[in-house]
Design a protein around this motif. Structure first.
Motif: not given
Length: 395
Positions: A189-203
């Motif tokens: 992996p080049v990036q790792e994160f945790v997405l919690h309730a109420g958060e948004c990610a763009y892929v």
């Protein structure tokens, strides 16, 4: 944020605290973006685990309306459906207990709230928007590492998910150019994160990724897919438009062109001649208009309220305004004026055009706005506009 607020600023709803201008300049189609925030209730108005439970227990799901996924061991449709293809609710619950993710594809097609949300994004970005819903049990992973052939926003509604991003082996893959396991080395992996309730990610499309539940709670997220038209699509339309006017584009390829001894010298000369013709005759506006009209027609009309309020157009003095987010283009066709809108087109007498302009320009209309029509035509015009979701009553 209320429904009305996300209708007015849907990118802010997704991206805050980042400004939409920064996202479009620095991230769109380029790299991933994660909007971390302490707002766990942000996306609850869109969906909930309770709503998913109600749907699964109360609907008879046809084939394709519900899927399940599990990275290991894999699961297939016969594991959760009857021989008829209908979904087996008990098998869905049992497989969910055993680590399988519940997937509800295209839920916006049957859910009014999600339909309004996607309509807001479509109106702003001019692309088809779809939703896929993923409900994943604790300590589970639905899909192995892969990339998508369309950009996505991931809205974490409840619970949390651990995400891992890898390389981008294919920049902006074509629609349908799906990930092929084994064709690309995944690596670290080049990036790792945790997405919690109420958060948004763009892929962005082409970026390899995977995700698994974080913590001991069930994870619910909405994947919002952006199905775009590309410059390649537009160029194909431009060539087709030129070919309609220039018959040499429609001539057959040379006889024997597939033979191993075929000489391509003359073909190369003719090819350059055709390319020069495209450069000379390409009509951007004409092709753009086709894309605009096709996009508008392909939208799903918003006719909410037109059945329950059947008698509204019969009320004397009733005023109307343009329904929010309705797509439209006004065109003339002989002795008629046409509103191209979601689902197709609606035709009116040419003398209705001044009143239609008032509506489409943001003003309010009533029967008196159509002076060029007789009484029956005025009433019919308002009924058409109301029935096809173009206008909405002024309260």
């Amino acid at each position: 944020m209320s429904d009305q607020q996300w209708m007015q600023d849907v990118l802010g709803y997704l991206l805050d605290p980042m400004k939409p201008e920064e996202f479009l300049a620095e991230y769109h189609e380029k790299k991933a973006f994660i909007a971390h925030r302490n707002d766990p209730e942000r996306y609850r108005p869109l969906l909930s685990i309770q709503r998913i439970d109600d749907l699964i227990s109360g609907m008879d799901f046809q084939p394709g309306m519900l899927d399940m996924a599990r990275s290991d061991p894999p699961i297939s449709r016969p594991d959760y459906s009857f021989e008829s293809g209908m979904i087996d609710r008990g098998a869905v619950a049992r497989n969910f207990q055993q680590g399988a993710t519940i997937v509800l594809p295209q839920l916006h097609q049957v859910d009014a709230t999600l339909a309004g949300f996607t309509r807001s994004i479509e109106s702003l970005l001019s692309c088809h928007v779809q939703t896929n819903i993923y409900l994943t049990p604790p300590e589970a992973q639905g899909f192995k590492t892969h990339y998508d052939d369309h950009d996505v926003f991931v809205l974490q509604v409840e619970g949390s998910k651990s995400w891992r991003l890898y390389d981008t082996p294919v920049q902006n893959p074509y629609r349908g150019e799906g990930f092929q396991p084994g064709a690309h080395e995944v690596g670290e992996p080049v990036q790792e994160f945790v997405l919690h309730a109420g958060e948004c990610a763009y892929v962005p499309r082409g970026l390899m990724h995977d995700a698994s539940t974080h913590g001991h709670d069930v994870s619910l997220h909405i994947t919002v897919g952006l199905i775009v038209k590309t410059w390649a699509d537009l160029m194909l339309e431009v060539v087709s438009d030129v070919a309609l006017r220039r018959p040499e584009f429609r001539h057959a390829l040379p006889v024997g062109f597939a033979r191993p001894d075929f000489d391509r010298t003359q073909s190369a000369i003719h090819f350059k001649t055709l390319m020069a013709a495209i450069n000379d005759e390409a009509d951007l506006d004409s092709s753009y208009d086709i894309f605009v009209d096709n996009f508008i027609r392909s939208r799903t009309p918003n006719t909410q309220g037109t059945i329950v309020n059947l008698d509204t157009p019969n009320k004397a003095g009733q005023s109307y305004r343009l329904r929010p987010l309705v797509p439209w283009r006004l065109a003339e066709d002989g002795d008629e004026v046409v509103i191209i809108t979601a689902g197709g087109e609606v035709r009116f007498p040419a003398t209705a055009e001044p009143g239609l302009h008032i509506l489409l320009d943001g003003g309010e209309i009533s029967e008196s706005s159509f002076e060029g029509l007789d009484e029956d035509q005025r009433q019919d015009t308002l009924k058409k506009l109301f029935a096809f979701g173009i206008c909405t009553p002024v309260e």
